[in-house]
Motif scaffolding. Structure first.
Motif, PDB file in Angstrom:
ATOM      1  N   ALA A  32       0.811  -1.215   0.000  1.00 52.25           N
ATOM      2  CA  ALA A  32       0.000   0.000   0.000  1.00 52.25           C
ATOM      3  C   ALA A  32       0.850   1.272   0.000  1.00 52.25           C
ATOM      4  O   ALA A  32       0.405   2.324  -0.447  1.00 52.25           O
ATOM      5  CB  ALA A  32      -0.930   0.003   1.219  1.00 52.25           C
ATOM      6  N   ASP A  33       2.088   1.173   0.462  1.00 52.37           N
ATOM      7  CA  ASP A  33       2.999   2.315   0.492  1.00 52.37           C
ATOM      8  C   ASP A  33       3.851   2.415  -0.775  1.00 52.37           C
ATOM      9  O   ASP A  33       4.833   3.151  -0.811  1.00 52.37           O
ATOM     10  CB  ASP A  33       3.912   2.237   1.712  1.00 52.37           C
ATOM     11  N   LYS A  34       3.521   1.628  -1.785  1.00 51.79           N
ATOM     12  CA  LYS A  34       4.209   1.583  -3.078  1.00 51.79           C
ATOM     13  C   LYS A  34       5.623   1.029  -2.983  1.00 51.79           C
ATOM     14  O   LYS A  34       6.473   1.329  -3.816  1.00 51.79           O
ATOM     15  CB  LYS A  34       4.217   2.954  -3.759  1.00 51.79           C
ATOM     16  N   ASN A  35       5.888   0.209  -1.956  1.00 54.74           N
ATOM     17  CA  ASN A  35       7.158  -0.503  -1.885  1.00 54.74           C
ATOM     18  C   ASN A  35       7.083  -1.673  -2.855  1.00 54.74           C
ATOM     19  O   ASN A  35       6.099  -2.409  -2.876  1.00 54.74           O
ATOM     20  CB  ASN A  35       7.433  -1.017  -0.474  1.00 54.74           C
ATOM     21  N   ILE A  36       8.123  -1.842  -3.650  1.00 57.71           N
ATOM     22  CA  ILE A  36       8.141  -2.866  -4.691  1.00 57.71           C
ATOM     23  C   ILE A  36       9.122  -3.962  -4.292  1.00 57.71           C
ATOM     24  O   ILE A  36      10.267  -3.685  -3.937  1.00 57.71           O
ATOM     25  CB  ILE A  36       8.568  -2.260  -6.042  1.00 57.71           C
ATOM     26  N   TYR A  37       8.661  -5.206  -4.381  1.00 58.27           N
ATOM     27  CA  TYR A  37       9.497  -6.367  -4.100  1.00 58.27           C
ATOM     28  C   TYR A  37       9.547  -7.239  -5.342  1.00 58.27           C
ATOM     29  O   TYR A  37       8.526  -7.747  -5.784  1.00 58.27           O
ATOM     30  CB  TYR A  37       8.929  -7.175  -2.937  1.00 58.27           C
ATOM     31  N   LEU A  38      10.732  -7.385  -5.911  1.00 56.82           N
ATOM     32  CA  LEU A  38      10.955  -8.298  -7.029  1.00 56.82           C
ATOM     33  C   LEU A  38      11.493  -9.579  -6.421  1.00 56.82           C
ATOM     34  O   LEU A  38      12.619  -9.594  -5.923  1.00 56.82           O
ATOM     35  CB  LEU A  38      11.944  -7.709  -8.026  1.00 56.82           C
ATOM     36  N   GLU A  39      10.649 -10.618  -6.428  1.00 54.67           N
ATOM     37  CA  GLU A  39      10.951 -11.832  -5.680  1.00 54.67           C
ATOM     38  C   GLU A  39      11.192 -11.420  -4.223  1.00 54.67           C
ATOM     39  O   GLU A  39      10.320 -10.853  -3.628  1.00 54.67           O
ATOM     40  CB  GLU A  39      12.120 -12.591  -6.310  1.00 54.67           C
TER      41      GLU A  39
END
Length: 131
Positions: A32-39
Motif C-alpha cells: 500500500a505504500d508503493k514498496n516494490i518487491y521483485l521476488e
C-alpha cells in the motif's frame, strides 16, 4: 559443407527450443505504500528494469521459452501505478513471449518480513484480474 553444418545447427536449435516449454514466473509484490518487491528483493521503480533483466538473464535459455509476470498489488493502489510497473517489467526482456497476471491483495494480512511471502500468496489461490 559449411552450408550443411549451418542448416544442421539451426534445425538442432529449433528442435531443442521446441522442447523448452517451461514457463519462468517472476513475482512482484507492491504494498500500500508503493514498496516494490521483485521476488525477495525490495527495490525502487528506477531499479526494477535492470534487476528484472538481471534475473531473467541468469536463467537457462534451454529451459524456459515463456515468461509470466505475477504482480500482486494492494487493492488500494491506483491502476496507473501498477501499469507503470508492468511497463518496466515488459521492457526488461522485449522480444520474449510474456504474459502479466495482476492480483489485488489486502496488504495488512501479509507479513513481508518472512522469506516465504510468495508461498503465502500462492496458497491464497487468487484469480488474476481480467484486463
Amino acid at each position: 559443407m559449411k552450408f550443411k553444418i549451418t542448416i544442421f545447427f539451426l534445425s538442432l536449435l529449433v528442435s531443442v527450443s521446441a522442447f523448452a516449454q517451461e514457463v519462468f514466473d517472476i513475482n512482484v509484490f507492491v504494498d500500500a505504500d508503493k514498496n516494490i518487491y521483485l521476488e525477495e528483493q525490495k527495490l525502487s521503480m528506477s531499479e526494477l528494469l535492470e534487476e528484472t533483466k538481471a534475473l531473467v538473464y541468469k536463467q537457462s535459455a534451454m529451459k524456459y521459452n515463456r515468461l509470466v509476470y505475477n504482480i500482486y498489488a494492494d487493492k488500494n493502489l491506483k491502476h496507473g501505478f501498477i501499469m507503470d510497473i508492468n511497463h518496466q517489467l515488459l521492457r526488461a526482456v522485449e522480444g520474449l513471449k510474456s504474459k502479466t497476471n495482476k492480483y489485488h491483495l489486502e496488504y495488512e494480512s501479509l507479513d513481508l518480513d518472512e522469506a516465504a511471502w510468495q508461498l503465502e500468496i500462492k496458497a491464497l489461490k487468487l484469480e488474476a484480474i481480467e484486463d
